[in-house]
Design a protein around this motif. Sequence first.
Motif, mmCIF file in Angstrom:
data_model
loop_
_atom_site.group_PDB
_atom_site.id
_atom_site.type_symbol
_atom_site.label_atom_id
_atom_site.label_comp_id
_atom_site.label_asym_id
_atom_site.label_seq_id
_atom_site.Cartn_x
_atom_site.Cartn_y
_atom_site.Cartn_z
ATOM 1 N N ASN A 217 0.883 -1.282 0.076
ATOM 2 C CA ASN A 217 -0.115 0.124 -0.016
ATOM 3 C C ASN A 217 0.771 1.419 -0.106
ATOM 4 O OD1 ASN A 217 -3.182 -0.550 0.177
ATOM 5 N ND2 ASN A 217 -1.945 -2.117 1.612
ATOM 6 N N LEU A 218 1.873 1.138 0.457
ATOM 7 C CA LEU A 218 3.018 2.369 0.478
ATOM 8 C C LEU A 218 3.382 2.509 -1.025
ATOM 9 C CD1 LEU A 218 5.431 2.059 3.579
ATOM 10 C CD2 LEU A 218 3.948 4.175 2.778
ATOM 11 N N ARG A 219 3.614 1.648 -1.754
ATOM 12 C CA ARG A 219 3.815 1.766 -3.265
ATOM 13 C C ARG A 219 2.734 2.438 -3.945
ATOM 14 N NH1 ARG A 219 5.532 -3.875 -2.705
ATOM 15 N NH2 ARG A 219 7.819 -3.805 -2.386
ATOM 16 N N ASN A 220 1.432 1.930 -3.488
ATOM 17 C CA ASN A 220 0.375 2.549 -4.219
ATOM 18 C C ASN A 220 0.057 4.089 -3.830
ATOM 19 O OD1 ASN A 220 -0.233 -0.003 -5.219
ATOM 20 N ND2 ASN A 220 -1.824 -0.729 -3.602
ATOM 21 N N ILE A 221 0.324 4.449 -2.527
ATOM 22 C CA ILE A 221 0.048 5.624 -1.963
ATOM 23 C C ILE A 221 1.009 6.770 -2.627
ATOM 24 C CG2 ILE A 221 -0.089 7.344 -0.164
ATOM 25 C CD1 ILE A 221 -1.347 4.876 1.291
ATOM 26 N N GLU B 279 -3.908 7.880 5.309
ATOM 27 C CA GLU B 279 -4.203 6.937 4.288
ATOM 28 C C GLU B 279 -3.640 5.663 4.426
ATOM 29 O OE1 GLU B 279 -4.544 6.981 -0.470
ATOM 30 O OE2 GLU B 279 -3.735 8.794 0.569
ATOM 31 N N LEU B 280 -2.425 5.340 4.998
ATOM 32 C CA LEU B 280 -1.996 3.844 4.981
ATOM 33 C C LEU B 280 -2.691 3.396 6.201
ATOM 34 C CD1 LEU B 280 -0.017 1.894 4.073
ATOM 35 C CD2 LEU B 280 1.520 2.798 5.593
ATOM 36 N N ARG B 281 -2.840 3.982 7.265
ATOM 37 C CA ARG B 281 -3.518 3.607 8.523
ATOM 38 C C ARG B 281 -4.979 3.084 8.368
ATOM 39 N NH1 ARG B 281 -7.324 4.528 12.046
ATOM 40 N NH2 ARG B 281 -7.691 6.721 11.017
ATOM 41 N N GLU B 282 -5.771 3.880 7.430
ATOM 42 C CA GLU B 282 -7.139 3.520 6.869
ATOM 43 C C GLU B 282 -7.140 2.501 6.300
ATOM 44 O OE1 GLU B 282 -8.409 7.087 5.123
ATOM 45 O OE2 GLU B 282 -8.911 8.089 7.093
ATOM 46 N N VAL B 283 -6.225 2.157 5.245
ATOM 47 C CA VAL B 283 -6.255 0.696 4.432
ATOM 48 C C VAL B 283 -5.861 -0.308 5.286
ATOM 49 C CG1 VAL B 283 -4.954 0.016 2.632
ATOM 50 C CG2 VAL B 283 -5.623 2.289 2.316
ATOM 51 N N LEU B 284 -4.743 -0.121 6.149
ATOM 52 C CA LEU B 284 -4.275 -1.455 7.073
ATOM 53 C C LEU B 284 -5.393 -1.807 8.024
ATOM 54 C CD1 LEU B 284 -0.692 -0.528 7.656
ATOM 55 C CD2 LEU B 284 -1.548 -2.048 5.797
ATOM 56 N N ASP B 285 -5.958 -0.812 8.456
ATOM 57 C CA ASP B 285 -7.208 -1.016 9.298
ATOM 58 C C ASP B 285 -8.311 -1.804 8.779
ATOM 59 O OD1 ASP B 285 -8.160 -0.770 11.933
ATOM 60 O OD2 ASP B 285 -9.526 0.912 11.507
#
Length: 300
Positions: free
Chosen positions: A114-118, A137-143
């Motif tokens: 997801n880091l690559r995507n963001i 944004e990364l926290r929301e995706v991982l959550d």
Amino acid sequence: MLFELLLIIIVLVIFGLKSVKILRPYEKGVIERLGKYNRTADSGIVLLIPFIEKIVKVDLREQVVDVPPQEVITKDNTVVVVDCVIFYEVVDAFNATYNVVNFYQAITKLAQTNLRNIIGDLELDETLTSREMINTELREVLDVATDKWGSKVVRVEIQKIEPPQDIVEAMSKQMKAERMKRASILEAEGYKQSEIKKSEGDKQATILEAEATAEAIKKKAEADKQASILRAEGEAIAIEKVYNAIHEGNPDDGLIAIKYLESLEKIADGKASKIFLPLESSGVLGSVAGISELFKDNKE
């Protein structure tokens, strides 16, 4: 007999260790009976059926996952090295036990993907200045992804974002140029303000000087006016006194004629080549002739 007693004691100890478990306040236990989920135990003493029930302890405390640094390509094709840490906690012991095999590895790979995507949707400048946005944004995706794993991602922190060395040098030069530009602008503004203040000071000084000159001229005019008034008043008083003295002395025509001749003498002392006498001078001259006759009579 002693051997049998010792064997019985060992068996009882083993059964006791297998049947009694203690869970700490931050732990929960997932209990299986014959390989099948039976129940979830809270902290405290837990009794089990030896060799039939098995317990899996789950730690509910907040834990940290250090995601290894990785190279990520930004939207403007710049390679940056990104390193982050993830803070999570288990909220459901059952899902955390049965829905994921290796939570640490799973969340690490998920975070890297997801880091690559963001960051791939951001340019280099945005990447360097938008850490808070990337964290959120990364926290929301991982959550969302870890919800079925019985865990909650508390927060995500980007530790560092490192551009290539040549980009760092270019940015350093750019920042230096910007600082020099701001310094030049500030210096020019300072000089401008100084000149403005100086001009305003000169202007104010000129105005004050003009006002002082005008005030001096006004004062001088007032003084000349007062002097003229006093002089005129003095002359008026002198004329009035002469007039009164003349009338009190009751002068005759002979005295007036003598004074007239004295005046003619003063007039004749000038440098003018022509002298204009008033029309009444004939009468006065007649008086002069009378005076000369008077002097003759006195001699006789």
